[in-house]
Write a protein that holds these residues in place. Structure first.
Motif, short mmCIF file in Angstrom:
data_model
loop_
_atom_site.label_atom_id
_atom_site.label_comp_id
_atom_site.label_asym_id
_atom_site.label_seq_id
_atom_site.Cartn_x
_atom_site.Cartn_y
_atom_site.Cartn_z
N ARG A 1 31.37 -74.11 -6.52
CA ARG A 1 32.50 -73.08 -6.51
C ARG A 1 33.14 -72.89 -7.93
O ARG A 1 33.91 -71.75 -8.27
N GLN A 2 33.05 -74.01 -9.00
CA GLN A 2 33.80 -73.75 -10.27
C GLN A 2 32.70 -72.88 -11.18
O GLN A 2 33.15 -71.95 -11.70
N LEU A 3 31.50 -72.88 -10.57
CA LEU A 3 30.44 -71.91 -11.36
C LEU A 3 30.68 -70.49 -11.01
O LEU A 3 30.67 -69.50 -11.71
N ALA A 4 31.01 -70.44 -9.75
CA ALA A 4 31.37 -69.06 -9.14
C ALA A 4 32.47 -68.31 -9.89
O ALA A 4 32.63 -67.12 -9.80
N ALA A 5 33.80 -69.17 -10.12
CA ALA A 5 34.73 -68.77 -10.74
C ALA A 5 34.41 -68.08 -12.25
O ALA A 5 34.99 -67.34 -12.79
N LEU A 6 33.23 -68.54 -12.75
CA LEU A 6 32.84 -68.15 -14.11
C LEU A 6 31.93 -66.98 -14.33
O LEU A 6 31.78 -66.61 -15.19
N HIS A 7 31.60 -66.56 -12.97
CA HIS A 7 30.73 -65.30 -12.92
C HIS A 7 31.11 -64.41 -12.10
O HIS A 7 31.15 -64.50 -10.56
N SER A 8 31.87 -63.29 -12.51
CA SER A 8 32.38 -62.33 -11.83
C SER A 8 31.12 -61.16 -11.24
O SER A 8 31.30 -60.35 -10.48
N ASP A 9 29.74 -61.26 -11.93
CA ASP A 9 28.83 -60.43 -11.72
C ASP A 9 28.34 -60.49 -10.30
O ASP A 9 27.93 -61.63 -9.96
N GLU A 10 28.21 -59.45 -9.50
CA GLU A 10 27.93 -59.46 -8.14
C GLU A 10 26.16 -59.75 -8.09
O GLU A 10 25.97 -60.26 -6.86
#
Length: 439
Positions: A311-320
């Protein structure tokens, strides 16, 4: 027939009855009283049979006792004939005591076997025992996990599960010795063998120990030592050169100006010295960049959940093109910041590998396989050629034009410091998969 309280009186009565019936039979025979003779003779036979059964009852009880011991039936109790006297009561008491002793001994033996079996099943060293006919008698969970074989009944079954080469190596041991075997999962197994003679029966014992982490640790230490030596030697050589070049540039700038006849040569010399100084400083910066590889801090362990980490990693990557999925959530003891750094580095590499693809994707997935927690980083990039795949974790090796060759080496070292491993799988033109495997 009248029941008696004592065996001796019961025996005397039976003998006396037989004697009386014998006399009566003789009298009836001499007087030719045949009906009475037949009656008395029949009664005599019944009395004799009763005496026989009475006398062999003790033998029958002893036979029953020994059969119970032979077949381990320790639920039997003796006491039905306690009324026949003190000797019978004492005999029954002693036989019951023996049965209790056997029962206690069997219970203790079963408890010890259960304890030893539990111990064998929980040790991290793989254990496999088989007899002269190659029938497997014991195999613990560690051995099954290392061999990825869960249905072994006979040593020959190794051939059926794709381990024919291991079967050959075991026989190379000649039942005593040590060999190293690499599994399909990349484990380096040290296999030791010994034999025991148990009451005329030969049992062979194999132990499997994963030495991959030990070998990797030694390899990392070797690279670290080499890096320290290289840094020391390069810095000691380059630093004085850079310093002298700086001094020479000052001399050229301050002392050789104002001479038109040598001005072109002075300019060329200045440019050459500037280039040497620049490249020297570049080498020093390059060497200093590897300080992290030899001075990586020890992990600060804490309990982390894979779902929270992703979840924390997903917050750092907005790339689809980057997706995160928790197939099976798990909790491990790890340094959250170091693991996050490894995942960020892997995702960065994957994004670079799909840069030229119009429909590229990167997936980060948490799962548990074969009781091992892992996080996968997958992409559909160009992949890594086989000859490079074996070298990507070697310090200073890189397939990128601008890479330093330190990212994957640091990532693998971090996973090893956590007691786990980092592995790579790739097919050229199809993509690459990295696995972070936790202990």
């Amino acid at each position: 027939m009248i029941a008696m309280k004592h065996f001796s009186l019961n025996l005397i009565v039976r003998i006396a009855l037989i004697g009386v019936l014998s006399v009566l039979s003789y009298i009836f025979f001499t007087k030719e009283e045949y009906p009475l003779l037949i009656l008395s003779a029949g009664s005599l036979l019944i009395a004799a049979a009763s005496l026989y059964r009475f006398c062999v009852s003790v033998n029958n009880k002893l036979i029953f006792f020994f059969e119970s011991v032979q077949y381990s039936d320790f639920t039997v109790r003796f006491g039905a004939d306690n009324k026949l006297g003190r000797s019978f009561r004492e005999l029954n008491r002693q036989m019951n005591a023996v049965m209790e002793a056997f029962k206690a001994a069997r219970a203790e033996k079963e408890a010890n076997l259960h304890y030893l079996n539990t111990l064998v099943q929980h040790v991290e060293v793989g254990i496999l025992c088989y007899d002269a006919s190659e029938k497997i008698e014991i195999i613990n969970h560690a051995a099954m996990r290392m061999l990825e074989a869960f249905t072994l009944r006979n040593l020959n079954d190794l051939k059926e599960v794709g381990l024919a080469d291991l079967y050959g190596k075991i026989h190379e041991l000649a039942f005593k010795g040590r060999v190293v075997y690499e599994t399909q999962k990349g484990l380096q197994l040290a296999i030791s063998a010994t034999s025991l003679n148990l009451r005329g029966r030969t049992v062979h014992i194999l132990s499997f120990q994963n030495i991959r982490s030990e070998l990797q640790e030694k390899e990392v230490h070797a690279w670290q030592n080499l890096t320290k030596v290289l840094r020391h030697e390069i810095m000691n050589s380059i630093a004085p050169i850079v310093s002298l070049v700086g001094t020479m540039r000052n001399i050229v700038t301050e002392d050789l100006t104002g001479y038109p006849e040598i001005a072109p040569s002075v300019d060329d010399l200045g440019e050459a010295l500037e280039t040497i100084e620049s490249r020297g400083k570049g080498i020093m910066n390059f060497v200093n960049a590897y300080r992290d590889f030899t001075a990586l801090p020890k992990p600060v362990f804490g309990r982390i959940r894979s779902a929270d980490l992703l979840r924390q990693l997903a917050a750092l990557h907005s790339d689809e093109v980057v997706s995160f999925e928790v197939v099976r959530n798990f909790e491990v003891s790890a340094d959250e910041h170091q693991i996050e750094m490894v995942l960020l580095n892997l995702v960065k590499n994957s994004l670079e590998s799909i840069a030229e693809k119009s429909e590229g994707w990167v997936r980060v997935r948490a799962d548990v396989r074969n009781n091992s927690p892992l996080i996968e980083v997958l992409d559909n990039g160009e992949g890594i050629v086989p000859e490079a795949l074996d070298k990507i974790f070697i310090p200073f090796y890189t397939t990128k034009k601008s890479g330093s060759g330190i990212g994957l080496s640091l990532s693998k070292q971090i996973m090893q410091m956590h007691g786990g491993d980092l592995r790579a799988f790739s097919n050229v033109g199809e993509g690459t998969r990295f696995e972070l495997i936790f202990p």
